[in-house]
Each structure stands twice: as C-alpha cells, then as structure tokens.
Design a protein around this motif. Sequence first.
Motif, PDB file in Angstrom:
ATOM      1  N   VAL A   7       0.828  -1.199   0.000  1.00 27.70           N
ATOM      2  CA  VAL A   7       0.000   0.000   0.000  1.00 27.70           C
ATOM      3  C   VAL A   7       0.868   1.257   0.000  1.00 27.70           C
ATOM      4  N   ARG A   8       0.236   2.363  -0.385  1.00 25.10           N
ATOM      5  CA  ARG A   8       0.913   3.653  -0.364  1.00 25.10           C
ATOM      6  C   ARG A   8       1.491   3.918   1.028  1.00 25.10           C
ATOM      7  N   GLY A   9       2.712   4.442   1.038  1.00 26.04           N
ATOM      8  CA  GLY A   9       3.363   4.807   2.286  1.00 26.04           C
ATOM      9  C   GLY A   9       4.126   3.677   2.957  1.00 26.04           C
ATOM     10  N   ALA A  10       4.099   2.466   2.395  1.00 25.89           N
ATOM     11  CA  ALA A  10       4.778   1.338   3.037  1.00 25.89           C
ATOM     12  C   ALA A  10       6.301   1.481   3.007  1.00 25.89           C
ATOM     13  N   ILE A  11       6.828   2.240   2.070  1.00 24.10           N
ATOM     14  CA  ILE A  11       8.264   2.519   2.031  1.00 24.10           C
ATOM     15  C   ILE A  11       8.441   3.950   2.530  1.00 24.10           C
ATOM     16  N   PRO A  12       8.948   4.110   3.741  1.00 27.55           N
ATOM     17  CA  PRO A  12       9.060   5.463   4.289  1.00 27.55           C
ATOM     18  C   PRO A  12      10.116   6.299   3.562  1.00 27.55           C
ATOM     19  N   GLU A  13       9.811   7.564   3.383  1.00 27.66           N
ATOM     20  CA  GLU A  13      10.733   8.498   2.741  1.00 27.66           C
ATOM     21  C   GLU A  13      12.100   8.471   3.419  1.00 27.66           C
ATOM     22  N   ALA A  14      12.116   8.385   4.727  1.00 26.16           N
ATOM     23  CA  ALA A  14      13.369   8.404   5.492  1.00 26.16           C
ATOM     24  C   ALA A  14      14.266   7.206   5.173  1.00 26.16           C
ATOM     25  N   LEU A  16      14.857   5.955   2.150  1.00 23.50           N
ATOM     26  CA  LEU A  16      15.513   6.074   0.847  1.00 23.50           C
ATOM     27  C   LEU A  16      16.981   6.492   0.941  1.00 23.50           C
ATOM     28  N   PRO A  17      17.343   7.495   1.740  1.00 22.94           N
ATOM     29  CA  PRO A  17      18.762   7.862   1.819  1.00 22.94           C
ATOM     30  C   PRO A  17      19.647   6.774   2.425  1.00 22.94           C
ATOM     31  N   THR A  18      19.059   5.818   3.132  1.00 24.89           N
ATOM     32  CA  THR A  18      19.850   4.775   3.785  1.00 24.89           C
ATOM     33  C   THR A  18      20.136   3.584   2.873  1.00 24.89           C
ATOM     34  N   LEU A  19      19.532   3.558   1.697  1.00 27.17           N
ATOM     35  CA  LEU A  19      19.741   2.438   0.784  1.00 27.17           C
ATOM     36  C   LEU A  19      21.146   2.473   0.197  1.00 27.17           C
ATOM     37  N   ALA A  20      21.628   1.322  -0.217  1.00 33.45           N
ATOM     38  CA  ALA A  20      22.945   1.207  -0.837  1.00 33.45           C
ATOM     39  C   ALA A  20      22.990   2.022  -2.128  1.00 33.45           C
ATOM     40  N   PRO A  21      24.177   2.291  -2.640  1.00 34.16           N
ATOM     41  CA  PRO A  21      24.281   3.004  -3.928  1.00 34.16           C
ATOM     42  C   PRO A  21      23.549   2.247  -5.038  1.00 34.16           C
ATOM     43  N   LYS A  22      22.979   3.007  -5.959  1.00 35.20           N
ATOM     44  CA  LYS A  22      22.247   2.471  -7.114  1.00 35.20           C
ATOM     45  C   LYS A  22      21.170   1.468  -6.698  1.00 35.20           C
ATOM     46  N   PRO A  23      20.276   1.850  -5.808  1.00 38.90           N
ATOM     47  CA  PRO A  23      19.244   0.906  -5.367  1.00 38.90           C
ATOM     48  C   PRO A  23      18.211   0.644  -6.466  1.00 38.90           C
ATOM     49  N   VAL A  24      17.576  -0.491  -6.346  1.00 38.18           N
ATOM     50  CA  VAL A  24      16.461  -0.855  -7.216  1.00 38.18           C
ATOM     51  C   VAL A  24      15.217  -0.770  -6.344  1.00 38.18           C
ATOM     52  N   ILE A  25      14.280   0.070  -6.758  1.00 32.88           N
ATOM     53  CA  ILE A  25      13.059   0.288  -5.982  1.00 32.88           C
ATOM     54  C   ILE A  25      11.871  -0.085  -6.858  1.00 32.88           C
ATOM     55  N   PHE A  26      11.201  -1.162  -6.521  1.00 35.98           N
ATOM     56  CA  PHE A  26       9.993  -1.574  -7.213  1.00 35.98           C
ATOM     57  C   PHE A  26       8.827  -1.261  -6.282  1.00 35.98           C
ATOM     58  N   ALA A  27       8.174  -0.153  -6.525  1.00 40.12           N
ATOM     59  CA  ALA A  27       7.013   0.272  -5.745  1.00 40.12           C
ATOM     60  C   ALA A  27       5.784  -0.053  -6.584  1.00 40.12           C
ATOM     61  N   LEU A  28       5.201  -1.220  -6.374  1.00 39.71           N
ATOM     62  CA  LEU A  28       4.235  -1.778  -7.318  1.00 39.71           C
ATOM     63  C   LEU A  28       2.773  -1.650  -6.916  1.00 39.71           C
ATOM     64  N   ALA A  29       2.477  -1.080  -5.756  1.00 45.24           N
ATOM     65  CA  ALA A  29       1.073  -0.907  -5.364  1.00 45.24           C
ATOM     66  C   ALA A  29       0.377   0.023  -6.362  1.00 45.24           C
ATOM     67  N   ALA A  40      11.117   9.639  -4.790  1.00 39.91           N
ATOM     68  CA  ALA A  40      12.236   8.691  -4.774  1.00 39.91           C
ATOM     69  C   ALA A  40      13.319   9.121  -5.756  1.00 39.91           C
ATOM     70  N   ARG A  41      12.924   9.617  -6.918  1.00 41.59           N
ATOM     71  CA  ARG A  41      13.892  10.074  -7.918  1.00 41.59           C
ATOM     72  C   ARG A  41      14.670  11.282  -7.397  1.00 41.59           C
ATOM     73  N   ARG A  42      13.971  12.214  -6.739  1.00 41.43           N
ATOM     74  CA  ARG A  42      14.657  13.394  -6.178  1.00 41.43           C
ATOM     75  C   ARG A  42      15.647  12.994  -5.091  1.00 41.43           C
ATOM     76  N   LEU A  43      15.226  12.087  -4.214  1.00 41.31           N
ATOM     77  CA  LEU A  43      16.089  11.686  -3.106  1.00 41.31           C
ATOM     78  C   LEU A  43      17.188  10.717  -3.543  1.00 41.31           C
ATOM     79  N   ARG A  44      16.887   9.916  -4.565  1.00 44.96           N
ATOM     80  CA  ARG A  44      17.840   8.908  -5.025  1.00 44.96           C
ATOM     81  C   ARG A  44      17.957   8.947  -6.544  1.00 44.96           C
TER      82      ARG A  44
END
Length: 153
Positions: A7-14, A16-29, A40-44
């Motif tokens: 669901v929307r909001g399940a991946i907290p904005e906070a 995103l900066p903690t992910l490893a370099p070049k993360p793969v984010i599949f937000a499929l909801a 996500a694009r702005r932050l990463r």
Amino acid sequence: VVIGVSVRGAIPEAALPTLAPKPVIFALANPDPEVDPALARRLRPDAIIATGRSDMPNQVNNVLGFPFLFRGALDCRARQINQPMLLAAVDALSKLAREPVPDAVQAVYGLTAPQGLTFGPEYIIPKPLDPRLRPWVSGAVTAAARESGVARR
C-alpha cells in the motif's frame, strides 16, 4: 533492492537515503505506489525505479508476460507451464529491453529516438504495446517447453 506489493506509504521516505548506492526500488502498489516515484527520484537520482503504473517509466505489468507465456504454451500444446518456461519468458523480456526500440513503438508513447526509449534506468522492461513481445516471449516459452519435455507438438 526494495520490492513493494502492498500500500501507499509502506516505504518510508526516510528509508531512501539509507539504501545502498544504485538501489532498485519496485514500488508496485496501484494506483498509489508504496513511495512516490518522483520523490524517490529526487532523493535517489541513482536509483532504478519501477511501478505498476502505465503513466510512469518501467511499468511492471502482467500484460508483458501472461499473454505470451500462455500463447507459447498453447502453440506447442504444453502439458504444463514449468520453471524453464517461466525463466525463458523473463530472459526474453530482459533481452528485448536491450534491443533498439523501433520508431513505431517510440511513436506510440509520443517519443522519438535517440532521446526516447533506450535501455537504462528509465527503461529496463519493454513497453506493453511493443509488437515484438509476442514473437520474442512466446517463441522463447515454446522453445523452453520443447527442451524441458512438456511440449506435445
């Protein structure tokens, strides 16, 4: 890698900066991804981002696989759909995404080469209206069915 199918909001904005370099984010909801792709694009800016939405890059949609998986199975009268057939479909999609995208497909999406669809972070999976999907994916599935012994024809 973060894969969301909730669901929307399940991946907290906070997060995103903690992910490893070049993360793969599949937000499929759908219709609202787990994290806003623009945010996500702005932050990463280094991330590969995919969603289930047709109005965003990298749409992950069953229309890319199921019709052609079934077509390939039916074409050879497979007794079942097995793991080699599924992997063949995925491999065909992966290879097709790396091929130059024809002008006709670019035009459907209002794009033109070379700025349009080319393999990279904004295009990792073929578009649903690409007419090459049927021969590529169905053909690969049929070949895998024959090689794995489930084809009857």
